[in-house]
Scaffold this active site. Structure first.
Site, PDB file in Angstrom:
ATOM      1  N   ASP A  18      36.992  34.466  51.142  1.00  0.00           N
ATOM      2  CA  ASP A  18      38.086  35.396  50.871  1.00  0.00           C
ATOM      3  C   ASP A  18      39.255  34.525  50.441  1.00  0.00           C
ATOM      4  OD1 ASP A  18      40.363  37.008  50.997  1.00  0.00           O
ATOM      5  OD2 ASP A  18      39.662  38.128  52.739  1.00  0.00           O
ATOM      6  N   VAL A  19      39.711  34.693  49.208  1.00  0.00           N
ATOM      7  CA  VAL A  19      40.724  33.773  48.669  1.00  0.00           C
ATOM      8  C   VAL A  19      42.061  33.871  49.396  1.00  0.00           C
ATOM      9  CG1 VAL A  19      39.679  33.631  46.380  1.00  0.00           C
ATOM     10  CG2 VAL A  19      41.399  35.417  46.859  1.00  0.00           C
TER      11      VAL A  19
ATOM     12  N   ASN B 273      40.203  33.128  39.363  1.00  0.00           N
ATOM     13  CA  ASN B 273      39.865  34.363  38.669  1.00  0.00           C
ATOM     14  C   ASN B 273      39.859  35.585  39.581  1.00  0.00           C
ATOM     15  OD1 ASN B 273      38.298  36.062  36.510  1.00  0.00           O
ATOM     16  ND2 ASN B 273      36.989  36.084  38.334  1.00  0.00           N
TER      17      ASN B 273
ATOM     18  N   TYR C 222      49.845  45.498  41.089  1.00  0.00           N
ATOM     19  CA  TYR C 222      49.053  44.668  40.184  1.00  0.00           C
ATOM     20  C   TYR C 222      49.953  43.975  39.167  1.00  0.00           C
ATOM     21  CZ  TYR C 222      45.245  43.435  36.954  1.00  0.00           C
ATOM     22  OH  TYR C 222      44.353  42.755  36.151  1.00  0.00           O
TER      23      TYR C 222
ATOM     24  N   LYS D 267      50.519  39.862  38.717  1.00  0.00           N
ATOM     25  CA  LYS D 267      50.157  39.147  37.495  1.00  0.00           C
ATOM     26  C   LYS D 267      51.350  38.455  36.851  1.00  0.00           C
ATOM     27  CE  LYS D 267      45.795  39.903  37.741  1.00  0.00           C
ATOM     28  NZ  LYS D 267      44.856  38.785  38.027  1.00  0.00           N
TER      29      LYS D 267
ATOM     30  N   THR E 280      34.623  45.244  32.014  1.00  0.00           N
ATOM     31  CA  THR E 280      34.164  44.607  33.255  1.00  0.00           C
ATOM     32  C   THR E 280      34.041  45.676  34.333  1.00  0.00           C
ATOM     33  OG1 THR E 280      36.369  44.184  34.176  1.00  0.00           O
ATOM     34  CG2 THR E 280      35.467  42.516  32.665  1.00  0.00           C
TER      35      THR E 280
END
Length: 262
Positions: free
Chosen positions: A66-67, A93, A157, A161, A192
């Protein structure tokens, strides 16, 4: 393929599907020596690792992470240090999205998106830095988005970013003394799994995109591979916007056509 990554050791987060999996496949094609495929979904990761082995002979190491977990990053960096001693390429990513406006977004959702998309990138760069220092040509590629270039209705989001974009430039300045390059990639609408839920929106946006279509994961992976290779040896702190021209003014194209400008 030309073997642009021959002899290199790479780490890709969010590698079990989508853009991350496409990156790994491209790295294998370009003859990377060793690739750490990292994801918090170990089942999908195992399946993905079997797929990428069909493309070449790179050594593939899967690792559940888990990043957002700082201890997990420490453990992974120690593992890479003992096994390889260095890292040549880091691709941050991993990312999530929940398309809520400011009014709709809960603090819980905000914190989770920021944790994965922003803090995860910070932790990746922080705990892989010593490994990258041991490379003669270290390269970090952070996945941002065209929402890191403009406004977007998904509040958390978008904020995350933009943060990735800023952190990339900050790290580029700091890491340069160790000959480590740090760049960001800003995909537009790409086919994706992350975008499956907005496929209708993507299809309706094609007429605003100068190239007239959504992008493929492989096309983004080629941009990532370029930044990972020595072909981009003088690029750092840079942004590659891969959106078919959408943010170049494509959104005005239908209006211009309506009034006979195009």
């Amino acid at each position: 393929m030309s073997g642009k990554l021959k002899g290199k050791t790479a780490l890709v987060t969010g590698a079990s599907s989508g853009l991350g999996l496409a990156d790994v496949i491209e790295f294998v094609k370009e003859e990377a020596e060793k690739i750490y495929m990292v994801s918090n979904n170990i089942h999908n990761l195992k399946e993905a690792s079997s797929v990428v082995k069909e493309y070449g002979d790179s050594e593939i190491i899967t690792h559940k992470l888990d990043v957002t977990d700082e201890v997990g990053w420490k453990i992974l960096s120690e593992q890479i240090s003992s096994e390889t001693g260095r890292l040549d390429v880091l691709v941050n990513n991993a990312g999530i999205n929940k398309r809520d406006s400011f009014q709709e977004c809960t603090l819980e959702d905000w914190n989770r998106i920021i944790a994965v998309n922003q803090t995860g990138v910070f932790l990746g760069m922080k705990y892989c830095l010593e490994l990258l220092k041991n490379s003669d040509h270290g390269s970090v590629i952070n996945l941002s988005s065209i929402t890191g270039e403009t406004g977007y209705f998904a509040a958390a989001y978008t904020a995350s970013k933009w943060a990735v974009r800023g952190m990339t430039k900050s790290a580029a300045v700091e890491f340069g003394k160790w000959k480590i390059r740090v760049n960001s990639v800003h995909p537009g609408f790409i086919k994706t799994p992350l975008n499956d839920s907005i496929s209708d929106l993507i299809n309706e946006s094609n007429h605003m995109t100068p190239l007239g279509r959504a992008g493929e994961a492989e096309e983004i992976a080629k941009a990532v591979t370029f930044l990972a290779s020595e072909d981009s040896s003088y690029l750092t702190g840079s942004e590659i916007i891969a959106d078919g021209g959408l943010t170049s003014g494509g959104q005005f194209k239908p209006i211009a056509e309506q009034f006979g400008v195009y």
